[in-house]
Design a protein around this motif. Structure first.
Motif, PDB file in Angstrom:
ATOM      1  N   ARG A   1      85.794  59.464  23.890  1.00 48.66           N
ATOM      2  CA  ARG A   1      86.530  58.434  24.630  1.00 48.66           C
ATOM      3  C   ARG A   1      87.980  58.854  24.835  1.00 48.66           C
ATOM      4  O   ARG A   1      88.553  58.636  25.903  1.00 48.66           O
TER       5      ARG A   1
ATOM      6  N   CYS B   1      90.062  59.351  28.316  1.00 54.31           N
ATOM      7  CA  CYS B   1      91.352  58.693  28.556  1.00 54.31           C
ATOM      8  C   CYS B   1      92.424  59.708  28.940  1.00 54.31           C
ATOM      9  O   CYS B   1      93.257  59.446  29.809  1.00 54.31           O
TER      10      CYS B   1
ATOM     11  N   ARG C   1      83.971  50.147  34.655  1.00 53.86           N
ATOM     12  CA  ARG C   1      84.514  49.032  33.882  1.00 53.86           C
ATOM     13  C   ARG C   1      84.678  49.395  32.401  1.00 53.86           C
ATOM     14  O   ARG C   1      85.678  49.050  31.774  1.00 53.86           O
ATOM     15  N   CYS C   2      83.690  50.091  31.855  1.00 53.46           N
ATOM     16  CA  CYS C   2      83.750  50.491  30.446  1.00 53.46           C
ATOM     17  C   CYS C   2      84.926  51.447  30.216  1.00 53.46           C
ATOM     18  O   CYS C   2      85.710  51.260  29.282  1.00 53.46           O
TER      19      CYS C   2
ATOM     20  N   ALA D   1      87.594  51.814  32.080  1.00 50.52           N
ATOM     21  CA  ALA D   1      88.850  51.101  32.313  1.00 50.52           C
ATOM     22  C   ALA D   1      89.243  50.286  31.084  1.00 50.52           C
ATOM     23  O   ALA D   1      90.421  50.216  30.720  1.00 50.52           O
ATOM     24  N   LYS D   2      88.252  49.699  30.426  1.00 50.87           N
ATOM     25  CA  LYS D   2      88.510  48.922  29.213  1.00 50.87           C
ATOM     26  C   LYS D   2      89.026  49.840  28.098  1.00 50.87           C
ATOM     27  O   LYS D   2      90.009  49.524  27.426  1.00 50.87           O
ATOM     28  N   TRP D   3      88.358  50.986  27.910  1.00 55.33           N
ATOM     29  CA  TRP D   3      88.808  51.934  26.884  1.00 55.33           C
ATOM     30  C   TRP D   3      90.215  52.458  27.195  1.00 55.33           C
ATOM     31  O   TRP D   3      91.044  52.584  26.303  1.00 55.33           O
ATOM     32  N   TYR D   4      90.460  52.765  28.466  1.00 57.08           N
ATOM     33  CA  TYR D   4      91.759  53.312  28.865  1.00 57.08           C
ATOM     34  C   TYR D   4      92.870  52.290  28.619  1.00 57.08           C
ATOM     35  O   TYR D   4      93.917  52.630  28.061  1.00 57.08           O
ATOM     36  N   ALA D   5      92.653  51.049  29.006  1.00 55.71           N
ATOM     37  CA  ALA D   5      93.660  49.997  28.783  1.00 55.71           C
ATOM     38  C   ALA D   5      93.902  49.786  27.296  1.00 55.71           C
ATOM     39  O   ALA D   5      95.043  49.615  26.846  1.00 55.71           O
ATOM     40  N   ARG D   6      92.836  49.816  26.515  1.00 52.86           N
ATOM     41  CA  ARG D   6      92.978  49.657  25.063  1.00 52.86           C
ATOM     42  C   ARG D   6      93.758  50.817  24.466  1.00 52.86           C
ATOM     43  O   ARG D   6      94.607  50.636  23.604  1.00 52.86           O
TER      44      ARG D   6
ATOM     45  N   SER E   1      92.410  52.658  18.561  1.00 51.78           N
ATOM     46  CA  SER E   1      91.747  51.557  19.256  1.00 51.78           C
ATOM     47  C   SER E   1      90.440  51.984  19.924  1.00 51.78           C
ATOM     48  O   SER E   1      89.709  51.146  20.437  1.00 51.78           O
TER      49      SER E   1
END
Length: 99
Positions: free
Chosen positions: A18, A22, A43-44, A46-51, A59
Motif C-alpha cells: 500500500r 501511495c 476508491r480503495c 484513494a482512501k489509502w492515499y488520503a489516510r 495508517s
C-alpha cells in the motif's frame, strides 16, 4: 513480514504494498492508473492515499471491520428468554399429506 502485516487470504496488498502505491500516486501518477495496475478499485486506493497523507505510514496497516457501535444488537437481558426451549406444540407433527 510481521504477523500483523500478513493480512488475510483475500487482502489486496500488505501495508508495504500500500505504501508503494501511495508513493507512486505521490510521484504524480493518476490514482486510477495505479489502482488498475494493482488490481484494486480507485476508491480503495484513494482512501489509502488520503489516510497516508493525513496520518503517515502506520495508517496503512490492516484495520478491523468490526463496527464501532451496533445499535440493533440484541439486548443482554433478552438473551435468557431467547435461549429458553420452545413450549411443546399442541398439534401433532404431520410428516406427509394424504390425498
Amino acid at each position: 513480514m510481521s504477523a500483523t502485516s500478513r493480512g488475510h487470504r483475500n487482502a489486496p496488498l500488505t501495508p508495504e504494498g500500500r505504501l508503494r502505491l501511495c508513493l507512486r500516486v505521490d510521484a504524480g501518477r493518476p490514482i486510477a492508473h495505479v489502482a488498475a495496475e494493482a488490481g484494486i478499485s480507485r476508491r480503495c486506493l484513494a482512501k489509502w492515499y488520503a489516510r497516508w497523507l493525513a496520518h503517515g505510514e502506520n495508517s496503512l496497516t490492516d484495520r478491523s471491520s468490526r463496527p464501532i457501535a451496533s445499535p440493533n444488537r440484541t439486548r443482554p437481558e433478552s438473551m435468557p428468554r431467547m435461549l429458553r426451549p420452545s413450549p411443546p406444540t399442541t398439534r401433532p407433527c404431520v410428516t406427509s399429506r394424504s390425498s
